[in-house]
Design a protein around this motif. Structure first.
Motif, PDB file in Angstrom:
ATOM      1  N   ASP A   1      -4.946   6.671   0.888  1.00 54.22           N
ATOM      2  CA  ASP A   1      -4.445   5.503   0.168  1.00 54.22           C
ATOM      3  C   ASP A   1      -4.544   5.778  -1.331  1.00 54.22           C
ATOM      4  O   ASP A   1      -5.627   5.919  -1.880  1.00 54.22           O
ATOM      5  CB  ASP A   1      -5.286   4.278   0.544  1.00 54.22           C
ATOM      6  CG  ASP A   1      -4.712   2.977  -0.004  1.00 54.22           C
ATOM      7  OD1 ASP A   1      -4.032   3.023  -1.057  1.00 54.22           O
ATOM      8  OD2 ASP A   1      -4.959   1.930   0.589  1.00 54.22           O
TER       9      ASP A   1
ATOM     10  N   PHE B   1       0.551   5.379   0.817  1.00 54.91           N
ATOM     11  CA  PHE B   1      -0.262   6.421   1.448  1.00 54.91           C
ATOM     12  C   PHE B   1       0.380   7.781   1.207  1.00 54.91           C
ATOM     13  O   PHE B   1       1.551   7.990   1.525  1.00 54.91           O
ATOM     14  CB  PHE B   1      -0.381   6.175   2.959  1.00 54.91           C
ATOM     15  CG  PHE B   1      -1.098   4.904   3.319  1.00 54.91           C
ATOM     16  CD1 PHE B   1      -2.483   4.862   3.385  1.00 54.91           C
ATOM     17  CD2 PHE B   1      -0.384   3.746   3.574  1.00 54.91           C
ATOM     18  CE1 PHE B   1      -3.140   3.683   3.710  1.00 54.91           C
ATOM     19  CE2 PHE B   1      -1.024   2.566   3.901  1.00 54.91           C
ATOM     20  CZ  PHE B   1      -2.414   2.530   3.966  1.00 54.91           C
TER      21      PHE B   1
ATOM     22  N   THR C   1      -2.781   3.789  -3.613  1.00 55.35           N
ATOM     23  CA  THR C   1      -2.143   2.626  -4.231  1.00 55.35           C
ATOM     24  C   THR C   1      -2.654   2.373  -5.633  1.00 55.35           C
ATOM     25  O   THR C   1      -1.867   2.214  -6.586  1.00 55.35           O
ATOM     26  CB  THR C   1      -2.369   1.379  -3.359  1.00 55.35           C
ATOM     27  OG1 THR C   1      -2.051   1.685  -1.998  1.00 55.35           O
ATOM     28  CG2 THR C   1      -1.523   0.223  -3.852  1.00 55.35           C
TER      29      THR C   1
ATOM     30  N   ARG D   1       0.840  -1.206   0.000  1.00 57.39           N
ATOM     31  CA  ARG D   1       0.000   0.000   0.000  1.00 57.39           C
ATOM     32  C   ARG D   1       0.872   1.253   0.000  1.00 57.39           C
ATOM     33  O   ARG D   1       1.926   1.289   0.646  1.00 57.39           O
ATOM     34  CB  ARG D   1      -0.931   0.065   1.214  1.00 57.39           C
ATOM     35  CG  ARG D   1      -1.698  -1.195   1.543  1.00 57.39           C
ATOM     36  CD  ARG D   1      -2.498  -1.736   0.394  1.00 57.39           C
ATOM     37  NE  ARG D   1      -3.545  -0.825  -0.068  1.00 57.39           N
ATOM     38  CZ  ARG D   1      -4.297  -1.072  -1.151  1.00 57.39           C
ATOM     39  NH1 ARG D   1      -4.088  -2.175  -1.859  1.00 57.39           N
ATOM     40  NH2 ARG D   1      -5.231  -0.227  -1.514  1.00 57.39           N
TER      41      ARG D   1
END
Length: 492
Positions: free
Chosen positions: A48, A38, A50, A36
């Motif tokens: 987030d 951030f 991603t 992930r």
């Protein structure tokens, strides 16, 4: 064992973003959760991004290191996995592209910690990574706790230590595996932590590997560009008792502020962490005089980092703890592998004093910490701590401790705008010199903030900031103002 994380400014907006490596199911690595990313909005909140960034990584992740391998001014990511690793090129528009195959860096081993380093001083970042054991699902063993409960196995049960990998950057986005040609095939180990620095002061970058229950390796680079393992001769291969220990996290830093680099290594419970001081001719165990023997004996440490948390001019220590084998008594019966993390402040006579767990943070600090990354996440001038938990939460610990003095920080850049990894920064303040090395690849499977930070004792005035570049040249930036982060860009 769990995975690490990175603090980096991927969008070049001046604040630190967060990349989290995740593990998951070894038999089905294509499933959730995936790594992930951030983004820091600069106001104390993260989002987030991603999917928007195109980071579709679903391998069984271990570690990450951030660095600008293509010298375009954007920070790229190299992610280590159980299985092929991945190189993600920052496209400069908020997205990343998988260039692993083109770059030739998809090492298929079980890789752990990695670091970007210009070992051949050609201006291009090379890549060094530690590999753990030669493992496959069909080679997995069944091991048990003394009560009969199934538990994790000792690494040496597998009898399969691995060779580490050195990739030389050829330019134009490509790398070449030069591990054997550079001499790194001479010794194998269960590698978990790495540090790249000029330990012997000859102007060439050396490579240290902390091995799990095998002798550590210190690859000293010779004038011919080849590396030779000198760990045993230089005193950092084994403990002071002559035993191999469970080396996990590692950091090269200047403990005595004398201009050379010392080593700190985290270990398994019952061994204690180790502080090796460079004497000019080799390393000397200074763990006991530094107050770190008895205070760490009960801990199983992974990620680690040194910073001046209270701004008094001395480096303090944070270590993320968490068991890997079942050992009673348990801190929490519901979390048999959980421990409290370790914070120690440096006081008089260069001794570290452990801070009681309840003074560090809330009870949420109890867990199985693995990755640890240090940096000024909220932009208030002090150093915060970000940690990952094995099977638990991501934790961001904001530094709200009372400060005794002031601070100064610097982003050190090459002419291209890339972070000058491997450079050393000397601060003269209050008639005293202090040193930092720009090394993002320390700790355990994690990547640190690229900003060097100095705490300043009360009334200390900054007299000079000087950068020692990796090619041996120096550049003074004069007396800069305290309580701000400066950008120091190479001019020649």
């Amino acid at each position: 064992m769990g995975a690490g994380l990175a603090l980096l400014d991927f969008d070049s907006d001046g604040d630190l973003d967060v990349f989290c490596v995740q593990s998951g199911d070894l038999l089905d690595p294509s499933g959730p959760p995936g790594d992930r990313l951030f983004e820091n909005d600069g106001q104390g909140r993260f989002r987030d991004v991603t999917e928007r960034a195109g980071l579709r990584e679903h391998a069984y992740g271990m570690g990450v290191v951030a660095g600008d391998y293509d010298s375009d001014g954007d920070v790229d990511l190299y992610v280590t996995n159980v299985g092929p690793n991945a190189l993600w090129r920052n496209e400069g528009d908020g997205t990343f592209r998988d260039v692993t195959e083109f770059a030739g860096v998809g090492d298929p081993a079980w890789s752990t910690s990695a670091t970007f380093v210009d070992y051949d001083r050609d201006g291009l970042l090379d890549l060094f990574l530690a590999n753990y054991i030669r493992w496959a699902p069909e080679r997995e063993l069944e091991c048990h706790f003394r009560t009969g409960r199934r538990d994790y196995c000792h690494p040496n049960n597998y009898g399969a230590p691995a060779r580490d990998t050195l990739y030389r950057n050829l330019g134009a986005g490509r790398f070449e595996d030069v591990s054997v040609a550079a001499g790194l095939g001479a010794a194998f180990g269960n590698g978990l932590g790495v540090a790249a620095a000029d330990f012997d002061g000859d102007g060439r970058t050396d490579l240290f590997v902390a091995n799990d229950m095998l002798a550590n390796q210190l690859w000293i680079q010779g004038a011919d560009g080849r590396f030779r393992d000198r760990a045993l001769a230089l005193g950092c291969a084994l403990s002071s008792r002559g035993e191999a220990e469970s080396g996990m996290g590692v950091q090269a830093f200047d403990y005595e502020e004398d201009g050379d680099l010392d080593l700190f290594i985290t270990h398994l419970r019952g061994q204690g962490h180790v502080l090796f001081r460079w004497s000019g001719h080799g390393f000397v165990d200074r763990t006991a005089p530094a107050g770190l023997s008895a205070s760490t004996l009960g801990d199983t440490g992974f990620g680690c980092g040194f910073a001046d948390f209270e701004h008094d001019g001395d480096l303090d220590l944070y270590v993320g703890n968490g068991h890997v084998i079942l050992e009673e008594p348990f801190a929490d019966e519901r979390q048999p592998y959980a421990q409290y993390d370790f914070l120690a402040l440096q006081g008089e006579n260069a001794r570290f004093e452990r801070v009681a767990a309840e003074r560090v943070t809330s009870p949420r600090a109890l867990g199985s910490t693995r990755g640890v990354a240090l940096g000024d996440v909220d932009g208030d001038g002090d150093i915060d701590v970000l940690t990952t938990d094995c099977g638990g939460d991501l934790k961001l610990l904001l530094n709200e401790a009372p400060k005794r003095g002031s601070w100064i920080a610097a982003r050190v850049l090459e002419r291209s705008g890339s972070d000058a990894l491997g450079a050393r920064v000397r601060l003269r303040a209050g008639g005293r010199d202090r040193w930092r090395i720009l090394d993002t690849g320390s700790s355990y499977c994690s990547s640190q903030s690229p900003v060097v930070h100095f705490g300043l004792e009360p009334s200390a005035r900054v007299e000079e900031l000087e950068v020692h570049w990796t090619d041996g040249t120096r550049q003074s930036f004069g007396a800069l103002a305290a309580e701000r982060t400066h950008v120091l860009r190479r001019e020649r």
